[in-house]
Design a protein around this motif. Sequence first.
Motif, PDB file in Angstrom:
ATOM      1  N   ARG A  35       0.848  -1.189   0.000  1.00 55.91           N
ATOM      2  CA  ARG A  35       0.000   0.000   0.000  1.00 55.91           C
ATOM      3  C   ARG A  35       0.882   1.236   0.000  1.00 55.91           C
ATOM      4  O   ARG A  35       1.895   1.287   0.709  1.00 55.91           O
ATOM      5  CB  ARG A  35      -0.889   0.057   1.252  1.00 55.91           C
ATOM      6  N   LYS A  37       1.494   4.627   1.379  1.00 54.21           N
ATOM      7  CA  LYS A  37       1.086   5.387   2.566  1.00 54.21           C
ATOM      8  C   LYS A  37       1.148   6.880   2.293  1.00 54.21           C
ATOM      9  O   LYS A  37       0.295   7.637   2.732  1.00 54.21           O
ATOM     10  CB  LYS A  37       1.999   5.019   3.732  1.00 54.21           C
ATOM     11  N   ALA A  38       2.208   7.309   1.581  1.00 54.48           N
ATOM     12  CA  ALA A  38       2.387   8.733   1.286  1.00 54.48           C
ATOM     13  C   ALA A  38       3.233   8.863   0.039  1.00 54.48           C
ATOM     14  O   ALA A  38       4.101   8.027  -0.220  1.00 54.48           O
ATOM     15  CB  ALA A  38       3.071   9.437   2.456  1.00 54.48           C
ATOM     16  N   THR A  47       3.822   0.596   2.565  1.00 51.60           N
ATOM     17  CA  THR A  47       3.711  -0.339   3.686  1.00 51.60           C
ATOM     18  C   THR A  47       3.447  -1.752   3.196  1.00 51.60           C
ATOM     19  O   THR A  47       2.868  -1.964   2.123  1.00 51.60           O
ATOM     20  CB  THR A  47       2.575   0.061   4.651  1.00 51.60           C
ATOM     21  N   SER A  49       2.313  -5.470   5.349  1.00 48.62           N
ATOM     22  CA  SER A  49       1.998  -6.086   6.631  1.00 48.62           C
ATOM     23  C   SER A  49       2.207  -7.592   6.550  1.00 48.62           C
ATOM     24  O   SER A  49       1.936  -8.214   5.515  1.00 48.62           O
ATOM     25  CB  SER A  49       0.545  -5.798   7.023  1.00 48.62           C
ATOM     26  N   SER A  73       8.772   1.983  -3.213  1.00 47.28           N
ATOM     27  CA  SER A  73       8.954   3.325  -2.630  1.00 47.28           C
ATOM     28  C   SER A  73       9.921   4.174  -3.457  1.00 47.28           C
ATOM     29  O   SER A  73       9.793   5.394  -3.497  1.00 47.28           O
ATOM     30  CB  SER A  73       9.424   3.232  -1.178  1.00 47.28           C
ATOM     31  N   LYS A 107       3.613  -4.501  10.689  1.00 50.80           N
ATOM     32  CA  LYS A 107       3.530  -3.581   9.552  1.00 50.80           C
ATOM     33  C   LYS A 107       4.870  -2.876   9.394  1.00 50.80           C
ATOM     34  O   LYS A 107       5.372  -2.247  10.322  1.00 50.80           O
ATOM     35  CB  LYS A 107       2.416  -2.559   9.791  1.00 50.80           C
ATOM     36  N   THR A 109       7.085  -0.076   7.140  1.00 55.00           N
ATOM     37  CA  THR A 109       6.968   1.074   6.241  1.00 55.00           C
ATOM     38  C   THR A 109       8.333   1.359   5.627  1.00 55.00           C
ATOM     39  O   THR A 109       9.310   1.595   6.346  1.00 55.00           O
ATOM     40  CB  THR A 109       6.476   2.323   6.999  1.00 55.00           C
ATOM     41  N   SER A 111      10.482   3.890   3.337  1.00 57.12           N
ATOM     42  CA  SER A 111      10.474   5.293   2.930  1.00 57.12           C
ATOM     43  C   SER A 111      11.701   5.620   2.105  1.00 57.12           C
ATOM     44  O   SER A 111      12.816   5.207   2.435  1.00 57.12           O
ATOM     45  CB  SER A 111      10.455   6.207   4.152  1.00 57.12           C
ATOM     46  N   GLU A 143       6.720  -1.135  13.357  1.00 57.90           N
ATOM     47  CA  GLU A 143       5.756  -0.350  14.143  1.00 57.90           C
ATOM     48  C   GLU A 143       6.356   0.235  15.420  1.00 57.90           C
ATOM     49  O   GLU A 143       5.848   1.220  15.947  1.00 57.90           O
ATOM     50  CB  GLU A 143       4.547  -1.220  14.490  1.00 57.90           C
TER      51      GLU A 143
END
Length: 165
Positions: A35, A37-38, A47, A49, A73, A107, A109, A111, A143
Amino acid sequence: MATSSANFLQLVSSPAKFRLFMLAKLPMAYLAGLRIKAVSPDHAAVTISYKYLNKNPFNSIYFACLSMAAELSTGVLCMMHVYKSNPSVSMLVVNLEADFTKKAVGKITFSCHDGQMIQEAADRTKQTGEGVTFTATSIGIDEKGDQVAAFRFTWSMKAKNKRQV
């Protein structure tokens, strides 16, 4: 921000449209549950999971799935800076290096903050027509805020020659 970049941001900011894109073009990423995220011209976060389809025998996320999230990313920033460009630009990962520092559960993330460098590379190949390589870094954080992995993707971009008729 260029109109094409703004249009691209609108497309990837729509969860439904982006899931359809992944289903059509990146089916394994869709199945793994990636997904966005930003995303902005300078930064992207993706992200993943822990779940049944992306697990390994050690009860953590399989490294290939982590690689997909990290690559996305950096790749989404590349796609944004070459989206509907004139001349069009091809892009390809030519090298990958990774460091795994902690078991990836929950999860994660990933970046990438290399958007400015990526935009400069895209602009350079569009202006010169020469191939450009650069290395974009993506850091995976769990997380709890602990780093689980760091990926370095070397991308190649090259403006496509216009065919003369």
